[in-house]
Design an enzyme around this catalytic site. Structure first.
Site: not given
Lengths: 670, 670
Positions: A278, A357, A385
């Site tokens: 990323e 993820d 998250e």
């Protein structure tokens, strides 16, 4: 500075017996002083009793009530069990035995926990026996805290480690150390894996003094400090022209830096590295492998017994959504399997539980059971998250249990994830579990008070993987809220249902990713569908799901047999992962007899109803706990109820509009 | 500090005649000095000629070549025309006559523009006659610049007005004033309508000196400075307990503040106010009307002839997407029509061109033709928030022409938007046009070099609404790039096609909003579909569009007849607005004979092809202009080509997946 003591409240159990307790502790190390302090504080709160610390065995023997913290290095123990302990209590005398000091501290916390869970009214007449060896050598927390005080994916306020590019070392640091040590955490990374700006300079003399103070506070609770480093530090910090891991100037820069760092902060545990991921720099920039990169750092850290923890979260985040053959789920395995056996012994690969993820549901990453000659840490995320961001309740320990108990089929025995990360399977000791932390400087540390159960539970589970999610929840409730039965009952029910409830009203059948981009909060079915992140559901008017079988991306084949065949065959694929592995028509019939579409409708209505039920269960607890805890948690339940309906209606309406097929019970769709 | 001169390049036309030019200018005001300076600079660049300034008529009369800047206050002129001018050139003598100084400055810029557009090689033999009166009294720019230097919806770098909470007053300020004055802008608001933090204190002694400097630089180019104010300033700045417009302490706070402000910055024009919108404070907080709020400020500003410009961008941004009766498009009219006739004379309502928010296509806001006793400013946006963010080329003047020429049917004559905002229809003079600016501190001011045509074109159109979009583009190209024919031809073609091209490959048939939330860049069909912003397309597997007829939200009825009936009837509704007013099946046949769905497919393929053609047209210009202009614009065209394909594929695939209907030409859908 205001903060809660969380599960270290030590609610009063009884004031009937106020006899003095003699604590025998022959040594005066920092850890043992903290252990004794904890006994002092706890016995005062639990029973109104005072302790007297002695170093002479006589005084303890003649006392009516006593606790003996007994270092016993004579016992030959396996590697893990330097942190193990034995507790034997009978007739007012209690001996806690351990090889190491941390073991004694864990024994103290275990003693106090058991007193509370068992609601022991009189310590002097209590009989108890417990022997524990931690399941995992490394039991880590990864904080994604930035030095400006923000927290990446943080939902509990700002950082209590950093602010304005400085480290914060204060009484909250001590409370943090108590909390994590009490559940068995023995290693923490305090800064974000995305290392930028001032954080690159954490390994420079600008921060040595503060790092040293921080490390010492933690070490006094048996917790080792780790630091996330920037792979490009030789350039950004050292002024070199390259960060090539095979360049001799780079290698010697890291060696010198490590020498300096460990001379200033000798208790440091090592580095955590996110490289080539990323947008972060890494060895790929120089045509090198991850092994080149990790081993170079490992060489530099070896003289200090430092560890290099290297994250496997590497994938192409510039995918063309039109491309149905490239599969992000494949990336970890494709990148790291060829390197198996090439990493130094003080390198550990840190692997997320799933191939994507931290979705509410994913298959287990096939690197577990794939890698055979590489040290591994399992990475889970208690920062919620993708699971409600600590505004929704979502107790994750049942999910972590499923992950740990998964049979990777890498062998006939010891083939579960828990076997691999504990070191049992391949007889290694640089391994364990890490969790992305859910903490911040909110009063209650975790935003949602009930998210404290994930912080507590993660630590407890990492220390003792045999514990059930329910046992852990019960412990946490007793220690946090005291022993009132109705609180016990309602909160346990909420916690134990919460993960599946969240799964029900969000993205269905393992497909994931139906969230608003960037923030990842709230529903947006197509939010990531036409984007570059490799996260697709491929829904059209007839069906949905990603074909990861042989006719699709071939991801299934990264698993050992018979798992590969099981996932590839739609009839044997676990239904909770159906859409992860298969593209199916909406009228495909599940084992329940329902179509996929009706299943989606039903689970979403159920899930939203359950969220409403959580609210009602909570409302029945008013007056039974401190009003401010009740009220701030009530607000979150009110929001969750509404937001679960939003999820329900958006997801259901999306599919209704796409298919034109109504709900068989004629509930409202829009 | 580096910046381009944009269209004030004054590319050389000829060096053949270098005879001195005598400029007669009897007064020495700041504006006239600037006018003379501009002549000096321009004639030097265009012809290599010097000017000599004289104040005596004799010297001018005896010169061979001369320009006379002639103030003629004897001519009785209507209100607007204090900014008008007359130019008469023949046999080397040129007289520019105007009532006001600004008129003379505009005359100078007009003279210079015409020399370039007509490619005049020898000024001394040129005959020319022009008389212009500006079409609109107020020709404003609204900058959404924040005091930290960021720009809301800015795509051209950072602010050149503000940085680190200070005003920036420097040579770029002068260049800015020259640029905007050259196209006839006479009023600018330099700070964001969302007034927060330091910007609230712009009207305090902390900033008076800097404001005064800024105002004087602008005034010397005929440009009045306006400020966006925070309606809650009495609380945040004044320490009052309320900002209630009917509270006497609030009223006197504003009066005193205005007295102080105008005493320090006497040339100030007034305030721009965004109240009760998207979270900004306003009179609704106190149960007051917008008229209460605006008139209270108007009272305070009246002694200084200050204007209160009150934005009508008021709607419920907490809508439930399930609610199909509430309609954001209705909000402006519903909120403000009942107040018609109740606003003070120095209040002006600023109304966005459409009822939604600067989409590539919208109907005209029905407040135009609705309000009859209220001062109005039309608000357009040259910041390309929804039209490619200055990475795509999108010349907006053709769209603004359509808006201005729209017949509101408010009467038999003078019923166009242009009539209303110019003051013709209702005989008022506090009216005109405002544009949200597209500028920033990029070298080229506008990010995309071709976006300069929107800044230039907006000003020119506001000054002279009779001009065609093509005329304006041609002027801009000549002045910016010089007179090379191929540049002229290619850039004109690109500009004139660009808005419709952008419309083709983005959201179809007037429906709008298929953009990624927050950033508003790139396609996301459902990005706003299940959200609270009132911006829906209501697509399902059978059809798409919002029913705003009598069976739907009833919005159509806010228009005067016969417009209301025209929009309500699907057969007479303009097709470019079909989905704005009607929910239609995908197989509905358009006048082209195509279904709605095939129209969507076709326009998207066409649009993306056109974007590719723009790139090719541009590439053929390499070597004909400065290489850095060529290259930085090339990069944008390359991106536009790719991004137009992304738009095409996402939009088409979305509908393909939803309907299962293939493209009749079998082009790829995903």
């Amino acid at each position: 500075m205001e903060y809660s003591n969380c599960w270290l409240q030590y609610h009063s159990l009884s004031n009937a017996n106020q006899r003095e307790i003699v604590v025998l502790c022959k040594e005066k190390s920092a850890i043992l002083l903290n252990a004794v302090n904890e006994l002092d504080l706890a016995f005062h709160s639990l029973y109104g009793r005072k302790i007297t610390v002695v170093t002479e065995e006589d005084r303890y023997q003649t006392a009516k009530t006593g606790i003996y913290l007994k270092s016993d290095s004579s016992v030959s123990m396996q590697d893990n069990s330097k942190d193990g302990y034995t507790i034997t209590c009978a007739a007012g005398k209690c001996t806690i035995t351990a090889t190491g000091e941390a073991g004694l501290l864990y024994g103290v916390f275990a003693l106090l926990r058991n007193l509370q869970v068992q609601k022991v009214a009189d310590f002097d007449v209590w009989s108890f026996q417990e022997e524990k060896t931690p399941s995992n050598p490394l039991r880590m927390l990864n904080h994604w805290d930035n030095m400006d005080g923000s927290i990446e994916r943080g939902y509990s306020g700002k950082s209590f480690f950093f602010g304005k590019d400085e480290l914060l070392v204060n009484e909250r640091t001590v409370m943090y150390a108590r909390l994590v040590a009490s559940v068995g955490i023995n290693a923490v990374v305090i800064n974000n894996v995305n290392v930028k700006g001032a954080a690159t300079a954490l390994i420079s003399d600008r921060y040595y003094n503060e790092l040293h103070s921080m490390a010492e506070i933690l070490a006094a609770y048996g917790v080792q400090l780790f630091i996330s480093i920037n792979f490009a530090a030789p350039i950004e910090l050292g002024g070199l022209a390259t960060a090539d891991p095979c360049d001799s100037s780079v290698r010697s820069w890291w060696k010198k830096r490590a020498e300096e760092l460990w001379s200033k902060v000798p208790s440091l545990g090592g580095f955590l590295v996110k490289a080539d991921s990323e947008g972060r720099p890494g060895p790929f920039t120089y045509g090198r492998t991850h092994a080149d990169g990790a081993n170079m750092l490992a060489d530099a850290l070896r003289p200090f017994a430092g560890l290099v923890i290297w994250r496997c979260f590497v994938y192409n985040c510039q995918q063309d959504w039109r491309d149905t053959k490239t599969d992000r789920a494949r990336a970890g395995y494709d990148n790291f399997m060829p390197l198996d056996g090439t990493f130094a012994d003080n390198v550990i690969l840190q692997i997320k539980n799933g191939p994507m993820d931290f979705q509410v549901r994913e298959p287990i990453a096939p690197l577990f059971g794939g890698l055979k000659n590489t040290n591994i840490i399992l990475e889970v995320q208690i920062a919620q998250e993708y699971t409600g961001q600590q505004r929704h309740v979502c107790y994750l320990i049942p999910w972590f249990k499923e992950i740990l108990l998964f049979h990777t089929c890498c062998g006939k025995t010891n083939d579960q994830v828990v076997d691999i990360v504990s070191g049992r399977t391949y007889n290694n000791h640089n391994c364990g579990i890490a969790a992305v932390s859910n903490t911040g400087d909110d009063f209650n540390w975790t935003g949602h008070d009930l998210a404290g159960a994930n912080l507590y539970g993660y630590g407890r589970l990492a220390f003792d993987t045999e514990l059930s999610a329910e046992t852990i929840a019960t412990e946490w409730i007793s220690e946090t809220f005291g022993t009132k039965e109705k609180i016990q009952e309602h909160v346990l029910k909420i916690l134990m249902m919460s993960w599946r409830t969240y799964e029900k009203y969000t993205s269905p059948l393992g497909i994931g990713w139906m969230v608003k981009p960037n923030g990842h909060y709230g529903p947006d079915v197509d939010g990531y569908e036409y984007d570059r992140w490799g996260t697709y559901h491929r829904a059209d008017h007839k069906g949905i799901g990603v074909d990861r079988t042989g006719s699709g991306t071939g991801y299934y084949d990264q698993y050992n047999e018979p798992l590969a065949s099981m996932y590839a065959d739609i009839t044997s694929c676990p239904e909770e992962l159906l859409l992860f592995f298969h593209h199916v028509d909406y009228d495909y019939i599940l084992t329940s007899g329902k179509t996929v579409l009706q299943h989606i409708y039903d689970t979403h209505f159920e899930g939203a109803d359950e969220a409403e039920m959580f609210l009602e269960l909570w409302q029945q607890l008013q007056g039974m706990m401190e009003e401010d805890i009740y009220q701030r948690t009530l607000e979150r339940f009110l929001h969750q109820k509404d937001h679960a309906k939003e999820w329900r209606d958006v997801i259901n309406s999306y599919f209704y509009r796409k298919t034109g097929i109504i709900d068989q019970y004629h509930r409202p769709l829009y």
